[in-house]
Design an enzyme around this catalytic site. Structure first.
Site, PDB file in Angstrom:
ATOM      1  N   GLY A   1       0.820  -1.199   0.000  1.00  0.00           N
ATOM      2  CA  GLY A   1       0.000   0.000   0.000  1.00  0.00           C
ATOM      3  C   GLY A   1       0.853   1.247   0.000  1.00  0.00           C
TER       4      GLY A   1
ATOM      5  CD  GLU B   1       7.190  -5.502  -1.294  1.00  0.00           C
ATOM      6  OE1 GLU B   1       7.652  -4.568  -1.993  1.00  0.00           O
ATOM      7  OE2 GLU B   1       7.894  -6.424  -0.879  1.00  0.00           O
TER       8      GLU B   1
ATOM      9  N   GLY C   1       1.777   2.533   5.440  1.00  0.00           N
ATOM     10  CA  GLY C   1       2.916   1.677   5.774  1.00  0.00           C
ATOM     11  C   GLY C   1       3.538   2.067   7.104  1.00  0.00           C
TER      12      GLY C   1
ATOM     13  CB  CYS D   1       3.015   0.324  -6.190  1.00  0.00           C
ATOM     14  SG  CYS D   1       3.385  -1.408  -6.566  1.00  0.00           S
TER      15      CYS D   1
ATOM     16  CB  THR E   1       4.755   6.103   2.024  1.00  0.00           C
ATOM     17  OG1 THR E   1       5.356   5.658   0.796  1.00  0.00           O
ATOM     18  CG2 THR E   1       5.848   6.352   3.044  1.00  0.00           C
TER      19      THR E   1
END
Length: 466
Positions: A200, A222, A205, A256, A202
């Site tokens: 997903g 990731e 994350g 992404c 940042t």
């Protein structure tokens, strides 16, 4: 091998602590360590994808407006390839690896053996909600783990379908699917897993990592970032245009590893722009309207980029708030300090900036965060490899875009702000396994001089041995 019931599972909002406790109890029996169990789960994933392809494609169309072909290419076929590759190579991955021993450990044997971590959490994203749930699941079951899969609530049709299908095909006792939002994710992390894998943005994350820290749960993140395309003056511009536009338009640019922006030598910038705009028109021939964006929040963000850009829009630019669509848009020379060039775009907007040299392009990229991928187009192998060596990134592709993600034998992951850890193929198996070091020694000889009290002679011998 004990046969386990593969009937209906209970999804929804479980008690995270109870769920993890039950999975730990199952894992402790050794059931999921068996190679037969692992192979059965990989076969089940393949069968699920083969038998329910149309259902999955329908859910992806409902959630993301994705065409049947893109659903197969980006989610279904790629997931199947991961499972097939893992099934083919699993036994060799599981073999213990013998290691050479130094003289002072003779006679003996040393090896590394792979053990499942235990219970793994997979938190999937909305943009590729099948592939980015099932590919980590493949790695987790190949490594012999129990798994909890939490699909994204932002792709509700696909989430509900996975919650129904996975228990129909995989071991219902060892593989659980739960549905919910961020609060459920944090509750799961607080329950304490042996590893968590998240795909997903940042921002989320960071929350995943913070939630995992309380239980010292290791994470694979990731994430994303601004993956650049660097175009040298000797590049084949027709190939550049086709390959960049193909990936940039896929899933409306909500990928992404999509090319985030292009840095092109000024000598060929105008010719490349001509080819890019022509290629967009060719690929979109007969298509009405713009490309669908997942929700109003993301639409507003992207539309705001276009409203505030200092660059020149040479293609596209149309937005439809009611339909949540944006035309494929090319922006030339936007300001480097504007949001379009500071934040990950994650949409069908392609900035193109002219540079005086490839070296200037490398310096530009290296001033920012490390991207998830870097793409370089050049007929010169030496120049392309020099760029790959000089730009820190999660991965790199020469003369193409994003296709490294489809190679199971290559690790896929980010670095720095674009993520940590890697998976796919054997790399996923290793990420979700513990590499246990084992040293086996015999009872004889049992040299007395290695034990205290140490004589001068013993000290001299030990210094020579070690």
């Amino acid at each position: 091998m004990t046969t386990r019931h593969l009937g209906d599972d209970v999804t929804g909002t479980p008690d995270p602590a109870g769920l993890v406790t039950s999975l730990r109890a199952l894992h402790a029996t050794g059931h999921t360590r068996l190679v037969a169990w692992r192979l059965a789960q990989l076969d089940a994933v393949i069968r699920l994808l083969d038998e329910r392809e149309s259902d999955l494609a329908g859910a992806l169309e409902q959630d993301l407006g994705r065409s049947e072909m893109e659903a197969w290419l980006a989610d279904i076929g790629s997931s199947r390839a991961e499972a097939v590759y893992a099934r083919r190579h699993l036994r060799s991955w599981m073999r213990r690896r013998r290691q050479r021993l130094p003289l002072h450990q003779w006679p003996g044997a040393g090896w590394v053996q792979y053990e499942p971590l235990g219970v793994v959490l997979v938190v999937g994203p909305w943009n590729y909600p099948v592939y980015l749930c099932l590919a980590p699941l493949v790695a987790a079951v190949a490594a012999g783990n129990c798994v909890v899969v939490k699909p994204s609530e932002l792709a509700p049709a696909t989430s509900a379908l996975l919650a129904r299908l996975i228990p129909e095909y995989l071991d219902v006792d060892a593989v659980k699917v739960v549905e919910g939002g961020g609060q459920l994710t944090q509750g799961l992390l607080a329950a304490g897993f042996d590893h968590a894998l998240f795909t997903g943005g940042t921002e989320i994350g960071r929350k995943i990592m913070a939630g995992a820290a309380g239980t010292l749960t290791p994470v694979t993140l990731e994430l994303g970032g601004k993956s650049p395309v660097i175009v040298a003056p000797d590049a084949d511009l027709d190939v550049v245009a086709r390959r960049v536009v193909w990936v940039k338009l896929m899933n409306s640019g909500q990928t992404c590893i999509a090319p985030d922006y292009i840095l092109v030598d000024e000598q060929v910038k105008d010719r490349l722009l001509e080819r890019i705009t022509a290629t967009i028109a060719e690929f979109r021939a007969g298509a009405a309207g713009g490309l669908r964006i997942v929700n109003a929040r993301q639409f507003d963000r992207l539309a705001g980029y276009l409203l505030s850009t200092k660059g020149t829009i040479v293609s596209g630019g149309g937005v439809d708030e009611a339909a949540l669509t944006i035309e494929p848009t090319v922006v030339v020379d936007p300001g480097t300090d504007e949001p379009l060039m500071r934040e990950e775009i994650f949409g069908p907007i392609l900035p193109v900036l002219g540079v005086d040299s490839v070296e200037e392009a490398v310096r530009y990229v290296n001033r920012g965060d490390k991207p998830l991928a870097v793409y370089v187009f050049s007929r010169s192998r030496a120049l392309a490899r020099r760029v790959v060596d000089q730009v820190p990134a999660g991965g790199a592709v020469i003369n193409h875009v994003a296709v490294h993600c489809l190679v199971p034998s290559l690790p896929f992951g980010g670095v720095g702000a674009s993520g940590m850890g890697a998976y796919h193929g054997e790399w996923g198996f290793q990420t979700l396994s513990h590499r246990k070091a084992v040293l086996a020694r015999s009872n004889r000889p049992d040299l007395r001089f290695v034990y205290p009290p140490y004589t001068q002679r013993a000290r001299r011998l030990l210094r020579r041995l070690l």
